[in-house]
Design a protein around this motif. Structure first.
Motif, PDB file in Angstrom:
ATOM      1  N   GLY A 191      -9.406  -4.276  -0.349  1.00  0.00           N
ATOM      2  CA  GLY A 191      -8.323  -3.550  -1.001  1.00  0.00           C
ATOM      3  C   GLY A 191      -8.591  -2.091  -1.255  1.00  0.00           C
ATOM      4  O   GLY A 191      -7.654  -1.304  -1.440  1.00  0.00           O
ATOM      5  N   HIS A 192      -9.870  -1.688  -1.245  1.00  0.00           N
ATOM      6  CA  HIS A 192     -10.172  -0.271  -1.472  1.00  0.00           C
ATOM      7  C   HIS A 192      -9.696   0.611  -0.311  1.00  0.00           C
ATOM      8  O   HIS A 192      -9.708   1.831  -0.424  1.00  0.00           O
ATOM      9  CB  HIS A 192     -11.672  -0.078  -1.713  1.00  0.00           C
ATOM     10  CG  HIS A 192     -12.553  -0.679  -0.669  1.00  0.00           C
ATOM     11  ND1 HIS A 192     -12.839  -2.030  -0.635  1.00  0.00           N
ATOM     12  CD2 HIS A 192     -13.214  -0.136   0.372  1.00  0.00           C
ATOM     13  CE1 HIS A 192     -13.642  -2.270   0.394  1.00  0.00           C
ATOM     14  NE2 HIS A 192     -13.881  -1.142   1.017  1.00  0.00           N
ATOM     15  N   ASP A 193      -9.259  -0.010   0.784  1.00  0.00           N
ATOM     16  CA  ASP A 193      -8.687   0.755   1.905  1.00  0.00           C
ATOM     17  C   ASP A 193      -7.201   1.009   1.724  1.00  0.00           C
ATOM     18  O   ASP A 193      -6.516   1.392   2.667  1.00  0.00           O
ATOM     19  CB  ASP A 193      -8.896  -0.005   3.219  1.00  0.00           C
ATOM     20  CG  ASP A 193     -10.330   0.036   3.692  1.00  0.00           C
ATOM     21  OD1 ASP A 193     -11.186   0.531   2.945  1.00  0.00           O
ATOM     22  OD2 ASP A 193     -10.603  -0.445   4.807  1.00  0.00           O
ATOM     23  N   THR A 241     -12.259   7.093   0.701  1.00  0.00           N
ATOM     24  CA  THR A 241     -11.842   7.838   1.892  1.00  0.00           C
ATOM     25  C   THR A 241     -12.446   7.296   3.174  1.00  0.00           C
ATOM     26  O   THR A 241     -11.735   7.026   4.154  1.00  0.00           O
ATOM     27  CB  THR A 241     -12.226   9.320   1.736  1.00  0.00           C
ATOM     28  OG1 THR A 241     -11.761   9.792   0.473  1.00  0.00           O
ATOM     29  CG2 THR A 241     -11.639  10.151   2.853  1.00  0.00           C
ATOM     30  N   GLY A 242     -13.771   7.165   3.208  1.00  0.00           N
ATOM     31  CA  GLY A 242     -14.440   6.781   4.445  1.00  0.00           C
ATOM     32  C   GLY A 242     -13.977   5.446   4.978  1.00  0.00           C
ATOM     33  O   GLY A 242     -13.683   5.297   6.170  1.00  0.00           O
ATOM     34  N   ALA A 243     -13.891   4.438   4.101  1.00  0.00           N
ATOM     35  CA  ALA A 243     -13.469   3.105   4.518  1.00  0.00           C
ATOM     36  C   ALA A 243     -12.003   3.082   4.935  1.00  0.00           C
ATOM     37  O   ALA A 243     -11.617   2.353   5.850  1.00  0.00           O
ATOM     38  CB  ALA A 243     -13.717   2.106   3.394  1.00  0.00           C
ATOM     39  N   PHE A 265     -16.704   6.654  -1.360  1.00  0.00           N
ATOM     40  CA  PHE A 265     -15.677   7.145  -2.281  1.00  0.00           C
ATOM     41  C   PHE A 265     -15.791   8.660  -2.346  1.00  0.00           C
ATOM     42  O   PHE A 265     -16.895   9.200  -2.470  1.00  0.00           O
ATOM     43  CB  PHE A 265     -15.883   6.549  -3.675  1.00  0.00           C
ATOM     44  CG  PHE A 265     -14.806   6.927  -4.659  1.00  0.00           C
ATOM     45  CD1 PHE A 265     -13.712   6.097  -4.855  1.00  0.00           C
ATOM     46  CD2 PHE A 265     -14.882   8.112  -5.373  1.00  0.00           C
ATOM     47  CE1 PHE A 265     -12.714   6.440  -5.752  1.00  0.00           C
ATOM     48  CE2 PHE A 265     -13.888   8.460  -6.275  1.00  0.00           C
ATOM     49  CZ  PHE A 265     -12.794   7.623  -6.459  1.00  0.00           C
ATOM     50  N   CYS A 266     -14.647   9.358  -2.261  1.00  0.00           N
ATOM     51  CA  CYS A 266     -14.665  10.826  -2.267  1.00  0.00           C
ATOM     52  C   CYS A 266     -13.642  11.351  -3.264  1.00  0.00           C
ATOM     53  O   CYS A 266     -12.545  10.789  -3.403  1.00  0.00           O
ATOM     54  CB  CYS A 266     -14.336  11.384  -0.886  1.00  0.00           C
ATOM     55  SG  CYS A 266     -15.451  10.858   0.430  1.00  0.00           S
TER      56      CYS A 266
END
Length: 285
Positions: free
Chosen positions: A69-71, A31-33, A254-255
């Protein structure tokens, strides 16, 4: 950039952030990123890139590679709002019947390359930019990296090779939210002074506020910054942008929120923009 255009982009970015928040449950997401680069992706796809749902395979399209890629929630939220994919498809997040999960998948139209293992896509983008130049194309190749991702040696190998080939059609964008996973970048492996490091490697550099649409337009509109050098745009951003309760927090990388928490976060998101909530907005899925 006109005030009307800025308002349109802000409204679009708000809707993308809603999608990110809704994807932060039932297994969660980064979430944050994702919130830190939402404005960047909105600007690029809505206003800059020569690509549309109808031209995702056109040879002369602009190429964007999301190396961090985690975004992907920000990318998929943007795709859903701009017609690259149905909004309803986001409900398949982390489901076995689709390819909507924690990292980009080429089964989704508009995704150029799988990513997730950090440090790989700058070299992929380099190859595409070199190929496009050999074909005589005038398009852009843009790679978005995280700032923590710059700890990967493969990134700097790409930086060296791109400068050696004078790839002015190649642009690296750094989402400089000052966090790497659950630690501040400057507390782990300090990156600053970041701009001068790229300059020392032969790149042309601009540093901007990555949440300011006028600054984004000015920077991308000036590409390439030099006729014989690749360009890098360092975008200073805020992890968790739009949700003060999680902004700039190391523990909000991560959320996985409950449905009730998602509803409260959607309310918080709209309270920052002074916008009117509807029952549809507060729908979790």
């Amino acid at each position: 950039m006109t005030s009307e255009k800025q308002d349109e982009l802000k409204a679009l970015a708000l809707r993308v952030r809603e999608h990110i928040v809704r994807l932060s449950t039932d297994g969660g997401c980064f979430t944050g990123a994702s919130l830190s680069c939402a404005d960047l992706l909105v600007y690029l796809y809505a206003d800059f890139l020569n690509i549309s749902p109808a031209t995702v395979d056109a040879p002369d399209r602009d190429f964007l590679f999301l190396s961090k890629g985690h975004d992907v929630p920000a990318l998929y939220g943007t795709f859903a709002e701009l017609g690259f994919m149905p909004k309803e498809r986001l409900a398949n997040h982390l489901k076995a019947n689709d390819s909507i999960y924690w990292h980009p998948n080429r089964a989704v139209p508009g995704v150029e390359f799988h990513s997730g293992s950090l440090g790989h896509l700058p070299s992929v983008g380099l190859g595409v930019a070199l190929d496009n130049r050999m074909r005589g194309l005038k398009n852009h190749t843009i790679v978005i990296t995280g700032d923590g991702e710059l700890n990967e040696g493969s990134v700097w190998e790409t930086v060296l090779v791109a400068a050696a080939h004078k790839l002015s059609n190649f642009t690296l964008v750094v989402d400089r939210n000052h966090f790497q996973a659950n630690v501040a970048t400057e507390d782990l492996i300090p990156l600053e002074p970041l701009g001068p490091k790229f300059e020392a490697f032969g790149w042309a550099v601009q540093r901007i506020d990555g949440h300011d649409f006028a600054q984004l337009e000015a920077a991308f509109g000036a590409l390439p910054f030099a006729a014989d050098r690749p360009s890098v745009i360092i975008c200073d951003t805020v992890r968790g942008r739009g949700l003060p309760s999680i902004e700039a927090r190391a523990d909000r990388w991560f959320c996985n929120f409950s449905a009730d928490e998602v509803v409260e976060l959607l309310k918080e998101l709209h309270s920052q923009e002074s916008t009117t909530l509807t029952s549809e907005t507060l729908t979790v899925r």
